[in-house]
Design a protein around this motif. Structure first.
Motif, PDB file in Angstrom:
ATOM      1  N   ARG A 103      42.446  30.014  39.775  1.00 33.67           N
ATOM      2  CA  ARG A 103      41.489  29.420  40.699  1.00 33.67           C
ATOM      3  C   ARG A 103      40.865  28.144  40.132  1.00 33.67           C
ATOM      4  O   ARG A 103      40.402  27.286  40.882  1.00 33.67           O
TER       5      ARG A 103
ATOM      6  N   GLU B 163      44.896  38.060  45.796  1.00 33.64           N
ATOM      7  CA  GLU B 163      46.108  37.231  45.855  1.00 33.64           C
ATOM      8  C   GLU B 163      47.276  37.922  45.147  1.00 33.64           C
ATOM      9  O   GLU B 163      48.429  37.824  45.577  1.00 33.64           O
TER      10      GLU B 163
ATOM     11  N   ASP C  61      41.811  36.931  53.760  1.00 29.50           N
ATOM     12  CA  ASP C  61      41.553  35.558  53.321  1.00 29.50           C
ATOM     13  C   ASP C  61      42.658  34.997  52.435  1.00 29.50           C
ATOM     14  O   ASP C  61      42.527  33.894  51.913  1.00 29.50           O
ATOM     15  N   GLU C  62      43.733  35.761  52.250  1.00 32.68           N
ATOM     16  CA  GLU C  62      44.819  35.319  51.381  1.00 32.68           C
ATOM     17  C   GLU C  62      46.074  35.002  52.188  1.00 32.68           C
ATOM     18  O   GLU C  62      46.286  35.551  53.270  1.00 32.68           O
TER      19      GLU C  62
ATOM     20  N   ARG D 280      43.291  27.348  50.649  1.00 30.59           N
ATOM     21  CA  ARG D 280      43.948  26.554  49.617  1.00 30.59           C
ATOM     22  C   ARG D 280      45.450  26.461  49.852  1.00 30.59           C
ATOM     23  O   ARG D 280      46.074  25.442  49.561  1.00 30.59           O
TER      24      ARG D 280
ATOM     25  N   THR E 237      47.844  32.652  47.286  1.00 31.30           N
ATOM     26  CA  THR E 237      46.523  32.110  46.959  1.00 31.30           C
ATOM     27  C   THR E 237      45.604  32.286  48.167  1.00 31.30           C
ATOM     28  O   THR E 237      45.999  32.887  49.182  1.00 31.30           O
ATOM     29  N   LYS E 238      44.400  31.772  48.072  1.00 35.78           N
ATOM     30  CA  LYS E 238      43.475  31.825  49.196  1.00 35.78           C
ATOM     31  C   LYS E 238      44.062  31.052  50.383  1.00 35.78           C
ATOM     32  O   LYS E 238      44.716  30.022  50.209  1.00 35.78           O
ATOM     33  N   LYS E 239      43.797  31.567  51.585  1.00 37.16           N
ATOM     34  CA  LYS E 239      44.406  31.007  52.788  1.00 37.16           C
ATOM     35  C   LYS E 239      44.102  29.526  52.947  1.00 37.16           C
ATOM     36  O   LYS E 239      45.004  28.719  53.221  1.00 37.16           O
TER      37      LYS E 239
END
Length: 358
Positions: free
Chosen positions: A108, A19, A161-162, A140, A136-138
């Motif tokens: 996180r 991230e 995944d971000e 989230r 952040t994570k995709k």
């Protein structure tokens, strides 16, 4: 070439959070910008962006005292002269200047309501033509798009995944999203109290934890109670009303701290303190007769163990710690590791109160 120290030693480049990498690659920073880096962990975003603002300034904030020390260590080690490091849990109060850009990679372990509070506060310290970069994570990130769109236009960049969300704040007047509140009332042992809380942070589960904690406390008049992760302050307020204790409330969310102050005043609690802090790490040694700690399901258990260590430090000799948690969390084991002893004082449904004396 950068080198970053962490609590585990020197971090290698592959250990930098993806991230953070996406934020650094996707943010557009000018050399004259004033930049705010929120919760910079060990200082990676702050140091790298600091080198980009050679004619500007970057403020690196951290809500955790140990992390802020690492940020300063890494700022010095990488010779980033344009940066300053600040320990802060409340950027609305602590940041006296306005910024052109804000960079934020949420921890996180932080619950969504705390992340939203920090995003909301970031808009309050941003100049009219500024931008917020939020990485952040995709999965989230999807939780925050609608929230951010209340303030301005949101652009999105995806890498694996971000996801990076870029909030543009043009000169047009921003819509200041109101933090939604909720009113409830509850009685314990015949004492009725009314509370204002933040929408999305109250649940029947939370109320069950509050009631279990308040009923198990063993306090005398004038004794000092720490209500850790206090939320809207219900446990400490009931402790004041039922046992005439003097509560100190600590929460990582500045809005919840403000609600706690309102709730104390509306319920006629006079001798109290309400603080926005990253746990109990900044509180005085052996200050409290008792500590109550309600652990909800969103907490990172490494953070919980650190909190319990801090609870031991701030308790007086023979002081008691009450940890309220779901049974499957098995926090008795953690408490025993820190204190050497612990017992389940009360079990009810999915929850229990684990109690230990220092």
């Amino acid at each position: 070439m950068y080198s970053f120290r962490s609590a585990r030693g020197v971090e290698e480049p592959r250990n930098i959070l993806p991230e953070e990498v996406l934020l650094l690659k996707g943010s557009d920073i000018d050399k004259t910008d004033a930049v705010l880096s929120i919760d910079s962990r060990i200082g990676v975003p702050g140091c790298v962006l600091g080198d980009q603002v050679s004619a500007g300034r970057i403020t690196i904030t951290e809500s955790n005292a140990r992390a802020s020390l690492l940020c300063e260590l890494n700022r010095r080690g990488n010779d980033v002269s344009s940066a300053e490091v600040m320990l802060s849990s409340d950027i609305r109060k602590d940041c006296i200047r306005k910024f052109d850009k804000v960079a934020y990679v949420p921890k996180r372990s932080d619950p969504d309501h705390l992340v939203k509070q920090k995003l909301h506060d970031a808009t309050q310290v941003l100049r009219e033509d500024g931008k917020i970069y939020f990485s952040t994570k995709k999965k989230r990130a999807e939780e925050f798009i609608e929230f951010l769109e209340d303030f301005g236009e949101v652009n999105q960049k995806i890498n694996g995944d971000e996801k990076l969300l870029e909030l543009e704040n043009p000169e047009k007047k921003r819509r200041n999203r109101q933090i939604q509140d909720k009113r409830i009332e509850h009685s314990i042992k015949g004492e009725k109290c009314r509370f204002k809380t933040l929408e999305g942070t109250f649940s029947a589960e939370r109320l069950n934890m509050i009631e279990m904690a308040a009923r198990e406390l063993d306090l005398s008049s004038g004794e000092k109670l720490l209500d850790l992760e206090a939320g809207f302050g219900a446990v400490g307020i009931f402790a004041s009303k039922l046992y005439d204790a003097d509560p100190v409330f600590v929460d990582r969310n500045a809005h919840m701290r403000d609600f706690t102050r309102e709730n104390c005043e509306s319920n006629d609690v006079e001798d109290f303190k309400a603080l926005c802090e990253d746990g109990a790490e900044n509180l005085d040694l052996a200050e409290f007769d008792a500590v109550v700690y309600c652990v909800d399901g969103s907490r990172d258990f490494k953070v919980v163990e650190e909190d319990i260590h801090d609870c031991r430090r701030v308790l007086k000799e023979s002081g008691k710690l009450y940890v309220v948690h779901r049974k499957e969390f098995n926090l008795e084991k953690v408490v025993r590791k820190v204190f050497g002893d612990a017992r389940a004082q009360r079990r009810e449904g999915h929850f229990q109160v684990t109690c230990v004396e220092k």
